[in-house]
Write a protein that holds these residues in place. Structure first.
Motif, PDB file in Angstrom:
ATOM      1  N   PHE A 190       0.846  -1.284  -0.094  1.00  0.00           N
ATOM      2  CA  PHE A 190       0.095   0.023   0.029  1.00  0.00           C
ATOM      3  C   PHE A 190       0.887   1.323  -0.028  1.00  0.00           C
ATOM      4  CE2 PHE A 190      -2.643  -3.135   2.050  1.00  0.00           C
ATOM      5  CZ  PHE A 190      -3.783  -3.246   1.288  1.00  0.00           C
ATOM      6  N   ALA A 191       1.945   1.376  -0.350  1.00  0.00           N
ATOM      7  CA  ALA A 191       2.927   2.321  -0.152  1.00  0.00           C
ATOM      8  C   ALA A 191       2.682   3.401  -1.355  1.00  0.00           C
ATOM      9  CB  ALA A 191       4.724   1.848  -0.142  1.00  0.00           C
ATOM     10  N   ILE A 192       2.789   4.585  -1.280  1.00  0.00           N
ATOM     11  CA  ILE A 192       2.669   5.386  -2.138  1.00  0.00           C
ATOM     12  C   ILE A 192       4.043   6.183  -2.341  1.00  0.00           C
ATOM     13  CG2 ILE A 192       1.489   7.309  -0.730  1.00  0.00           C
ATOM     14  CD1 ILE A 192       0.768   6.484  -4.475  1.00  0.00           C
ATOM     15  N   LEU A 193       4.659   6.357  -1.209  1.00  0.00           N
ATOM     16  CA  LEU A 193       5.863   7.033  -1.101  1.00  0.00           C
ATOM     17  C   LEU A 193       6.996   6.147  -0.751  1.00  0.00           C
ATOM     18  CD1 LEU A 193       4.789  10.329   1.109  1.00  0.00           C
ATOM     19  CD2 LEU A 193       5.164  10.126  -1.071  1.00  0.00           C
ATOM     20  N   PRO A 194       8.294   6.424  -0.856  1.00  0.00           N
ATOM     21  CA  PRO A 194       9.182   5.484  -0.599  1.00  0.00           C
ATOM     22  C   PRO A 194       9.179   5.505   0.795  1.00  0.00           C
ATOM     23  CG  PRO A 194      10.014   6.932  -2.274  1.00  0.00           C
ATOM     24  CD  PRO A 194       8.560   7.403  -1.882  1.00  0.00           C
ATOM     25  N   THR A 195       9.566   4.087   1.379  1.00  0.00           N
ATOM     26  CA  THR A 195       9.570   4.028   2.839  1.00  0.00           C
ATOM     27  C   THR A 195      10.471   4.940   3.729  1.00  0.00           C
ATOM     28  OG1 THR A 195      10.954   2.317   2.768  1.00  0.00           O
ATOM     29  CG2 THR A 195       8.749   1.734   2.873  1.00  0.00           C
ATOM     30  N   VAL A 196      11.711   5.266   3.117  1.00  0.00           N
ATOM     31  CA  VAL A 196      12.257   6.185   3.593  1.00  0.00           C
ATOM     32  C   VAL A 196      11.797   7.625   3.854  1.00  0.00           C
ATOM     33  CG1 VAL A 196      14.878   7.181   3.483  1.00  0.00           C
ATOM     34  CG2 VAL A 196      14.705   4.784   3.104  1.00  0.00           C
TER      35      VAL A 196
END
Length: 334
Positions: A190-196
């Motif tokens: 469900f990521a939309i942005l990089p996790t970092v």
């Protein structure tokens, strides 16, 4: 003015939790099932960036690190409160797909189980407000039997290393673990942005919290304050009234506002919150979640983000207990 500062800090944190998408029950539960490591990567990045922020604030004389002391029930260890409370917190996370901080974005985003989890959390806060001190007072060990060395609670003091070496080791472990996770482990459904980037957003919320309120991130005390008000409504007059203004509640209100405002900025997720959580399971899990957090002296934010960033040994124990118990809970449920 203090009320506005607390609410504003909460707004930043709520937006960060929402934009990083670590609030989604599926993300939390799949992390505990070791199927999706999005939460781990955000969590590690947020802790590492918070550690550097706290170091910078301390070096420039802005704010000292808030090292968390141990939580002891006096049953079997100086850290038994951290172990038991952290384990209960982990069980609650496994049952609800939430932690004290993420319940609020779940409410703002309309996750079905969130209302039941929040109800259980407030009830847990009320029970702790009423009986929490008695739990500690009735411990099996008297104060004289509890170890007296309470002067230093950092990881470096426990391992006899320099604070600088401890911080560098922590940062190196986080960078290595995050890189290996991103390259080798599954997830990010469900990521939309990089996790970092998600972790750095939470680090920015740490800056806002310390700058505006002089306190690092932490949410579970808001439920105890709400529980205190509930106790007084039902005539438990021996429960102290929270200080006015109730900064923790205002911080939690800010999280709700921040999530509500930032949520529409992201694409709509299909089936993001659809995990099999019954209302009874959510209420019981929310109750356990807050009782555990208050026994441990902090929650996923207070210990996992702020406490680890301050290099608190008690936070290391609490966080390990929390995730260990959460993983076991999900293994049993699965």
């Amino acid at each position: 003015m203090d009320s506005l500062k607390s609410t504003s800090a909460g707004v930043v944190f709520g937006a960060a939790l929402t934009l990083s998408r670590v609030y989604i029950p599926t993300v939390i539960i799949n992390q505990l099932r070791l199927h999706d490591f999005h939460m781990l990567e955000v969590f590690l990045t947020a802790s590492a960036s918070s550690a550097l922020i706290m170091l910078g604030f301390e070096k420039f004389g802005i704010a000292k690190r808030s090292v968390r002391t141990n939580s002891s029930l006096g049953w079997f260890s100086r850290y038994d409160g951290n172990i038991i409370g952290g384990s209960l917190l982990g069980v609650g996370m496994g049952l609800t797909g939430a932690c004290p901080g993420t319940v609020l974005p779940q409410l703002a985003q309309g996750i079905e189980s969130a209302r039941s989890t929040a109800l259980g959390a407030v009830l847990g806060g009320a029970i702790y407000a009423k009986f929490g001190k008695s739990l500690v007072f009735n411990s099996r060990l008297s104060k004289d039997e509890v170890p007296a060395d309470q002067t230093n609670h950092t990881i470096s003091s426990k391992f006899n290393t320099s604070p600088s070496a401890t911080l560098l080791t922590f940062e190196a472990l986080v960078v290595t673990s995050t890189a290996l996770s991103a390259l080798l482990l599954p997830g990010k459904t469900f990521a939309i942005l990089p996790t970092v980037v998600g972790g750095l957003l939470i680090g920015a919320a740490q800056v806002a919290s310390i700058s505006l309120t002089s306190s690092p991130l932490g949410v579970s005390n808001a439920y105890q304050q709400l529980g205190s008000y509930l106790c007084r409504v039902i005539r438990f007059k021996d429960v102290p009234q929270p200080p006015f203004p109730p900064k923790s509640i205002l911080f939690a209100l800010g999280i709700l506002i921040g999530s509500a405002v930032s949520g529409p900025l992201l694409p709509t997720l299909a089936n993001a919150g659809t995990v099999p959580i019954t209302h009874v399971q959510a209420i019981v899990g929310g109750f356990i979640l807050i009782v555990g957090a208050r026994i441990a002296g902090g929650c996923t934010s207070g210990h996992g983000l702020s406490g680890l960033a301050a290099m608190s040994f008690s936070s290391l124990i609490t966080t390990a207990s929390m995730f260990g118990a959460g993983i076991i809970t999900q293994l049993i449920l699965k």
